[in-house]
Design a protein around this motif. Structure first.
Motif: not given
Length: 537
Positions: A93-97, A107-108, A119-125
């Motif tokens: 899993r890949t997250i972005a902060t 998002s782009e 890689l699918s990136v999840e932008i987390i709060s």
């Protein structure tokens, strides 16, 4: 060992399920963690990698991710993906902060990562980031009986958690990042002399002003501040080097506020070149270390803490632990497990288990008998019951404001089987079991829709009555018979002996019910009628 052909796939899946990988795309660097999971949800690190990319650079000036930083990040991600594949992980899993979260082209960039790296990136709060950091700290230290502040300092933001033991009381996400502040205040490379001194003045003003606007002070006295992120590990290494301490682990290292202040004053007098040559200094952090340490200094002053405990893990560790929960247990829809979790939270925090159970029973009895007349929603019955059992969990912090603490502790808890919106409702109902009426100026209440605000008022009104009926804390009231007629609401209290104190307690708490439902409330003991009949015979 020979494996039957029909069991080979099961065996392989089980083996692969023991390896997980997480990637954290931070504002200053990209990090990879590969772990092997054992029974009982523990794990050992197989590989760990970090690449400084400075994604937060230029965001404060133009709002976009820097093209060179994006290219370095893409290259690092491709490498990290290959490393994870080499370990045959079953999940990555890949997250972005903060940097990706705030950038206008964030998002782009995530779409570009998907297309070029796969890689699918999840932008987390910011709140999610803080929770992951807390999860990591919770597993690293014994927090039992401790009031703590947790701070995770990154390149673009600082996430802050107030916690009592294993319970989260408050979460704050602030735009205080080491890279962001270095750029905004003009104290980076190539800046010196008067310009640098002006930048330092601006830096302190920015930090103090932001903390005052974005955070409150904890109502408890913190025992220490747990810090995660590269700023804290560099702080520990610099202090250890200055004291010539060797062979001491950075994890768990303690630094006093006085030591931090002394180091910060020293760094402010040094050129960037001199800073880079310091023992214990990471070369890619020398230009942002003053901003990072100044954030720590501001946190210690704001929250009145004198001791820092350095944590070498953080968000990526919390991410792996979250993945472990999801793959090897995690969330459950088992009502028995949900029930046990509520019971554990009540027992851990309130010390008022019997009172909570009694109030819950009485509240549900009133609800069941009046639901049709008052047009109460069927699903609210369980919310009311849970709120009644947890209303006093705020005692773990202090009594005077325990209803407010109960709100935060419930809202920030993780109760299996209870979804976020329901948890928010339960927390609000418990918040108003005493004290002020629900008001739209209250932030927790104003976040709710108008329909949900009415539901909270209605449930809190019933909860106040039920709580009053066990004012003596003796569980003397066995039942309550509730009805509505043309003259208002009637509560007939069933008890073996005259529950004078409990009736008095309930009568003092009728005001919210009378306001919400626009009717008076009358309360009497069922035994009074029997006594009257006996005396007239």
């Amino acid at each position: 060992m020979t494996i039957p052909s029909d069991q080979k796939q099961i065996y392989l899946n089980t083996e692969m399920a023991s390896r997980l990988a997480g990637i954290d795309i931070g504002s200053n660097s990209v990090r990879l963690l590969v772990a092997e999971v054992f029974r009982g949800s523990s794990y050992r690190i197989l590989d760990e990698e970090r690449e400084p990319t400075r994604l937060a650079r230029s965001i404060s000036s133009d709002g976009e991710l820097d093209k060179e930083a994006m290219a370095r990040t893409l290259e690092a991600l491709a490498t990290f993906k290959q490393i994870a594949a080499g370990y045959q992980v079953s999940a990555l899993r890949t997250i972005a902060t903060c940097a990706v979260r705030e950038a206008t082209n964030g998002s782009e960039f995530c779409q570009q990562i998907q297309k070029e790296v796969g890689l699918s990136v999840e932008i987390i709060s910011g709140e999610r980031e803080a929770r992951l950091a807390f999860s990591s700290v919770q597993h690293a230290f014994d927090l039992n009986g401790k009031n703590i502040v947790i701070a995770d300092i990154g390149g673009g933001s600082t996430e802050i958690v107030f916690a009592t033991g294993s319970l989260v009381e408050s979460i704050f996400s602030t735009p205080l990042g080491a890279v962001r502040l270095t750029e905004r205040c003009g104290i980076g490379s190539g800046v010196d002399g008067i310009e640098f001194q002006r930048g330092l003045i601006k830096l302190n003003k920015e930090i103090n002003g932001c903390l005052k606007r974005e955070t409150s002070r904890p109502l408890f006295a913190p025992h220490f501040l747990v810090g995660s992120g590269g700023t804290f590990t560099t702080l520990a290494e610099l202090v250890m080097a200055s004291k010539k301490e060797a062979d001491i682990p950075v994890a768990g290292y303690k630094v006093s506020h006085a030591e931090l202040r002394h180091l910060l004053d020293q760094l402010k007098k040094m050129s960037l070149r001199s800073r880079k040559s310091m023992a214990g200094m990471s070369s890619d952090r020398a230009d942002i270390i003053i901003a990072g340490l100044s954030i720590i200094d501001g946190l210690l002053k704001r929250f009145r803490v004198n001791t820092i405990l350095v944590h070498t893990r953080g968000v990526r560790d919390g991410l792996i632990r979250e993945m472990v929960d999801e793959h090897f247990g995690g969330e459950t829809n088992d009502p028995d497990e949900s029930e046990r979790a509520v019971e554990r939270l009540a027992e851990t925090c309130s010390g008022e288990l019997e009172h909570g159970r009694t109030v819950a029973e009485l509240a549900v009895r009133i609800y069941d008998q009046l639901a049709s007349s008052l047009k109460l929603l069927p699903d609210d019955r369980k919310l009311l019951e849970t709120a009644a059992r947890l209303q006093d969990v705020g005692y773990v912090i202090n009594y005077d404001q325990h209803h407010k603490h109960s709100y935060h502790l419930i809202r920030n808890s993780r109760l299996p089987g209870i979804l976020g919106p329901d948890l928010e409702m339960i927390a609000n109902i418990a918040r108003y079991h005493r004290g002020a009426f629900p008001k739209k100026k209250h932030q927790n209440f104003s976040r709710l829709s108008s329909d949900d605000q009415h539901r909270v008022r209605s449930m809190a009104a019933i909860l106040r009555l039920a709580g009053g009926l066990d004012r003596s804390r003796s569980q003397q009231v066995k039942d309550v018979l509730a009805s509505i007629d043309n003259d208002g609401a009637n509560l007939v209290v069933v008890s073996d002996a005259n529950p004078q104190v409990d009736i008095w307690g309930a009568e003092r708490r009728t005001d919210l019910f009378e306001k919400v439902f626009d009717m008076p409330v009358r309360i009497r003991w069922a035994g009074m009628q029997k006594e009257h009949s006996s005396s007239s015979d």
